[in-house]
Scaffold this active site. Structure first.
Site, mmCIF file in Angstrom:
data_model
loop_
_atom_site.group_PDB
_atom_site.id
_atom_site.type_symbol
_atom_site.label_atom_id
_atom_site.label_comp_id
_atom_site.label_asym_id
_atom_site.label_seq_id
_atom_site.Cartn_x
_atom_site.Cartn_y
_atom_site.Cartn_z
ATOM 1 C CG HIS A 1 -6.388 -8.459 1.574
ATOM 2 N ND1 HIS A 1 -6.538 -8.912 0.417
ATOM 3 C CD2 HIS A 1 -6.023 -7.318 1.732
ATOM 4 C CE1 HIS A 1 -6.359 -7.961 -0.372
ATOM 5 N NE2 HIS A 1 -6.074 -6.839 0.256
ATOM 6 C CE1 TYR B 1 -6.407 -7.167 -6.696
ATOM 7 C CE2 TYR B 1 -6.582 -8.413 -4.698
ATOM 8 C CZ TYR B 1 -6.356 -7.010 -5.349
ATOM 9 O OH TYR B 1 -5.978 -6.072 -4.654
ATOM 10 C CG HIS C 1 -4.552 0.717 -3.585
ATOM 11 N ND1 HIS C 1 -3.986 0.398 -2.539
ATOM 12 C CD2 HIS C 1 -5.340 -0.227 -3.734
ATOM 13 C CE1 HIS C 1 -4.319 -0.527 -1.838
ATOM 14 N NE2 HIS C 1 -5.292 -1.071 -2.485
ATOM 15 N NE ARG D 1 -2.994 -3.760 -1.090
ATOM 16 C CZ ARG D 1 -2.528 -4.443 -0.124
ATOM 17 N NH1 ARG D 1 -1.121 -4.797 -0.035
ATOM 18 N NH2 ARG D 1 -3.340 -5.162 0.869
ATOM 19 C CE LYS E 1 -6.544 -0.566 4.621
ATOM 20 N NZ LYS E 1 -7.919 -0.670 4.157
ATOM 21 N NE ARG F 1 -3.597 -2.147 2.886
ATOM 22 C CZ ARG F 1 -3.094 -3.114 3.478
ATOM 23 N NH1 ARG F 1 -1.964 -3.142 4.223
ATOM 24 N NH2 ARG F 1 -4.309 -3.983 3.693
#
Length: 175
Positions: free
Chosen positions: A165, A174, A139, A142, A68, A44
């Site tokens: 994630h 995806y 992004h 990514r 995150k 990110r």
């Protein structure tokens, strides 16, 4: 509500983005290291901005990423990104680095941490120079990383771990 598929670049478009970097400019090698690292590690933009030198384990072939929620993960770094990082570290050593940014990997020419906005600008300018007409952002690198892994047979659970994630549902976009 339908899911929006993220914009991705082809491998050829990634190559043309990298080829558009002017290595004769002062920031050229830094920008090459940023693009190679973000793409090869699926970072990110905030993860790239906050990447620390103390989190680089280049001789072992991986980096530690704080994502995150301050979650940490180990991500392999490609040999090309590793090589470009080495060149950037040589250039970086010539900067007048402010003490509070001594451990930050990517710096501006004032020796301060790069901002998210600056990395966004770098990617936009490179896309324009490469003739890429798609609407892209950092992004997009990514998304391209994840898509290319999936297209080449990587397991969705592995991609989930590499991207950091929490839920596999997030990674399933995806597919």
């Amino acid at each position: 509500i339908g899911m929006h598929l993220p914009e991705v670049l082809s491998v050829e478009e990634i190559d043309s983005l990298i080829a558009a970097i002017d290595l004769s400019k002062r920031e050229g090698q830094r920008n090459r290291a940023i693009i190679e690292t973000m793409y090869s590690c699926g970072l990110r933009v905030s993860e790239a901005c906050n990447l620390k030198l103390s989190d680089l384990y280049l001789s072992e072939g991986f980096i530690k990423v704080e994502g995150k929620g301050s979650k940490q993960r180990l991500v392999p770094i490609s040999p090309v990104a590793d090589e470009q990082f080495g060149y950037w570290l040589q250039d970086r050593s010539q900067l007048d680095i402010k003490p509070e940014y001594a451990d930050i990997a990517f710096l501006n020419h004032y020796g301060r941490q790069l901002t998210r906005a600056m990395i966004f600008t770098i990617v936009k300018r490179l896309a324009e120079a490469a003739g890429i007409r798609k609407t892209i952002s950092p992004h997009t690198l990514r998304h391209s990383f994840a898509t290319h892994l999936l297209q080449n047979g990587a397991d969705l659970r592995i991609i989930q771990q590499l991207l950091g994630h929490e839920s596999i549902v997030t990674t399933e976009i995806y597919t």
